[in-house]
Design an enzyme around this catalytic site. Structure first.
Site, short mmCIF file in Angstrom:
data_model
loop_
_atom_site.label_atom_id
_atom_site.label_comp_id
_atom_site.label_asym_id
_atom_site.label_seq_id
_atom_site.Cartn_x
_atom_site.Cartn_y
_atom_site.Cartn_z
N ASP A 145 0.86 -1.19 0.00
CA ASP A 145 0.00 0.00 0.00
C ASP A 145 0.90 1.24 0.00
OD1 ASP A 145 -1.76 -2.09 0.52
OD2 ASP A 145 -3.05 -0.87 1.82
N LYS A 208 -6.87 3.13 -3.42
CA LYS A 208 -7.33 3.10 -2.03
C LYS A 208 -7.59 4.52 -1.57
CE LYS A 208 -5.32 1.84 2.49
NZ LYS A 208 -4.22 1.13 3.16
N LYS A 244 -10.25 0.08 -2.69
CA LYS A 244 -10.19 -0.19 -1.25
C LYS A 244 -10.49 1.07 -0.46
CE LYS A 244 -6.98 -1.52 2.45
NZ LYS A 244 -5.64 -2.00 2.80
#
Lengths: 308, 285
Positions: A145, A208, A244
């Site tokens: 991430d 995300k 996400k």
């Protein structure tokens, strides 16, 4: 419309050529979809799907190996009292904790995600970010991430952000790359749409919403804009990218709203842990409590579930 | 004078018509707010619209009560006593409203007095119910009462009975979810509570369908005690006790002949909702 579109001006004209987002419209649409009622067997299926989509996260300075081990064990078997409860999608930790989680998760099918690239601010030199990424992958993370440089993005230096994502993607090797846009700092839905496209063009496997470290984290309208972006991106390029939302999703009710949003916006291709994840920690316990309510017929209490 | 009258003659006076009545909906009291039922259902009581609580309202009330409990237990006994006394003050000022809703004047007086009586107990119950125990060893051995936690109450259908189940539960630092079949008086009491510095969520009141909602509270894992004072049907009481057994709840079941609310309550209503914590502390260091 290819990943070679790196010139500053090409990127700029492409991103600014995207249609603007109707702020009132997107908020009203998200609010309307949030009122859908999901009951009984559909609710049971939604809860199990949501559990399978959770990236069980701990990103605290106070994380200890013991806490990460406990969290990883919980990821494998969220409800020790019920073997029919599925495992979560992944565990998400800081790079230093990756080896600890890797020991527990090895061979289980539960993914191991690590934040990298000077999370959460992203304010570090590129070499540091790349070293951070390589270190996490080498330690056993199969999902990374990363955070984008919001400073560069807001200053209009889309090329810098683009090149950085490309470089990190390269450093990831086989690991999946999730790109955190930190939508709470992007100020407008137009920027969210641009940042989504920028990340996808640069090779992101997932986009995300947030780090969870700024007050304004994932919201339904922001996720709606991002879901539209991945839908349109697949229609244009044929490549599917996951979404996400992370931060602030605490209840089963919230989670089900997101599932409705996916189904109505991107379509049911995205209703799978490979294409949609919840970045959350306390959400899992609420999902387990609701699941227990459905299986036992009485309301569950937090005393019966682990704290972390 | 005539000049002034002429100068104001253009003002319109209000026509002498009958006012439309301002009708009131009696809503629930959850977390310091007055929401309608989540189900949207209402029922009529003596011509008044009253919210009909659903099991989801009960669930929300438990969440509110759980959230409020540590803060309420963390307040000083002195402060809790002041809050209870404040309820008595506000109730005293609004006596007429209760009388207008069919509560007799002596009963309202008794209810005010009961709040005052319980207010006084807040900083005394630990002295009466706690103890310093003689032990064979170099230790101080102290037993101190602690709150049980979230208490679900089926309230009796009298105003004094309602006050007599709420007051002992909260003066001992518990928080309550009350099911009542006396909606107008109970929600008017909620309006008194809402203006008495009682922290949001300490007292939650659900009107309507007590028999339907009680089983959900009885079996709820996050409720610590169940007070069945208002349950008149022995079969329902047994069913509720059975539901409570699954999570080892403390259950207060009144004697079969019922409880006389008018009589002096004694300590039992308070001590029944307390747990005892005993501490061994080394001495001589």
């Amino acid at each position: 419309m290819t990943a070679t579109t790196t010139s500053r001006h090409d990127l700029r004209s492409l991103l600014h050529g995207l249609p603007g987002v109707d702020k009132v419209g997107v908020e009203a649409r998200a609010a309307a979809l949030g009122t859908r009622s999901v009951k009984s067997t559909a609710k049971a299926a939604a809860i199990d799907l949501a559990i399978r989509m959770v990236d069980l996260t701990t990103l605290e300075g106070a994380d200890t190996p013991g806490k990460v081990r406990a969290l990883s064990a919980k990821a494998l078997r969220p409800d020790p009292a019920d073997a029919s409860c599925p495992p979560v999608a992944a565990v998400c930790v800081y790079p230093a904790m990756v080896p600890v989680a890797a020991q527990v998760l090895a061979g289980s099918g539960v993914h191991l995600a690590s934040v990298a690239t000077a999370f959460p601010s992203g304010q570090a030199p590129l070499e540091v970010k790349l070293a951070d990424t390589r270190g996490a992958v080498a330690a056993g993370a199969d999902e990374i991430d990363m955070v984008i440089s919001r400073g560069a993005f807001l200053a209009g230096r889309y090329d810098l952000v683009f090149d950085e994502i490309v470089a990190v993607k390269q450093a990831c090797g086989d690991a999946h790359l999730k790109v955190i846009l930190e939508t709470g700092e992007l100020a407008t839905y137009d920027n969210v749409r641009r940042a989504s496209w920028l990340a996808m063009l640069a090779g992101a496997d997932f986009i995300k919403t947030s780090t969870g470290k700024v007050p304004l984290a994932a919201t339904l309208p922001v996720t709606l804009v991002m879901l539209e972006a991945v839908r349109d991106f697949r229609a244009r390029t044929g490549r599917q990218v996951g979404v996400k939302p992370a931060g602030g999703i605490k209840t089963t009710k919230d989670a089900i709203k997101y599932l409705v949003l996916i189904n109505e916006t991107a379509g049911d291709d995205w209703l799978h842990p490979d294409w949609f994840r919840f970045g959350a920690s306390s959400l899992l316990n609420d999902l387990l409590m609701q699941r227990t309510k459905l299986t036992t017929g009485h309301y569950a209490g937090p005393d019966y579930f682990t704290l972390d | 004078m005539a000049v002034k009258a002429a100068a104001t003659a253009w003002r319109r006076t209000l026509p002498e018509t009958t006012r439309l009545s301002v009708r009131k909906t009696y809503k629930l009291f959850i977390g310091g707010k007055f929401p309608r039922s989540e189900s949207g259902r209402t029922y009529l009581v003596d011509g008044d619209n009253v919210a009909l609580a659903s099991r989801k309202d009960a669930r929300d009330a438990v969440v509110a009560a759980r959230k409020a409990q540590p803060g309420w237990a963390g307040a000083t006994a002195y402060n809790r006593g002041q809050v209870l006394y404040r309820i008595a003050e506000m109730l005293e000022a609004r006596r007429e409203e209760f009388i207008a809703r069919g509560v007799s004047e002596p009963e309202v007086n008794a209810a005010v007095d009961r709040w005052v009586w319980y207010a006084g107990w807040s900083d005394k119950i630990a002295q009466v119910h706690g103890s310093v125990n003689p032990v064979a060893g170099p230790y101080f051995n102290i037993s101190a009462p602690e709150p049980t936690g979230v208490v679900a109450v089926v309230a009796p259908e009298s105003f004094l009975g309602l006050v007599s189940v709420i007051a002992p539960a909260i003066v001992t630092s518990n928080t309550v979810v009350v099911l009542t079949g006396l909606p107008q008086a109970a929600i008017t009491l909620a309006e008194v509570i809402a203006t008495s510095d009682v922290p949001a969520g300490v007292i939650n009141i659900l009107t309507g369908d007590a028999a339907g909602n009680a089983p959900w509270l009885a079996s709820h894992d996050d409720v610590n005690a169940l007070d069945l004072t208002g349950v008149t049907n022995p079969e329902l009481a047994t069913e509720l006790e059975r539901g409570a057994a699954g999570s080892l709840k403390r259950v207060l079941r009144p004697p079969a002949e019922g409880i006389d609310s008018a009589a002096e309550p004694g300590l039992q209503p308070m001590t029944a909702l307390l747990e005892t914590k005993t501490v061994w502390h080394p001495k001589g260091f």
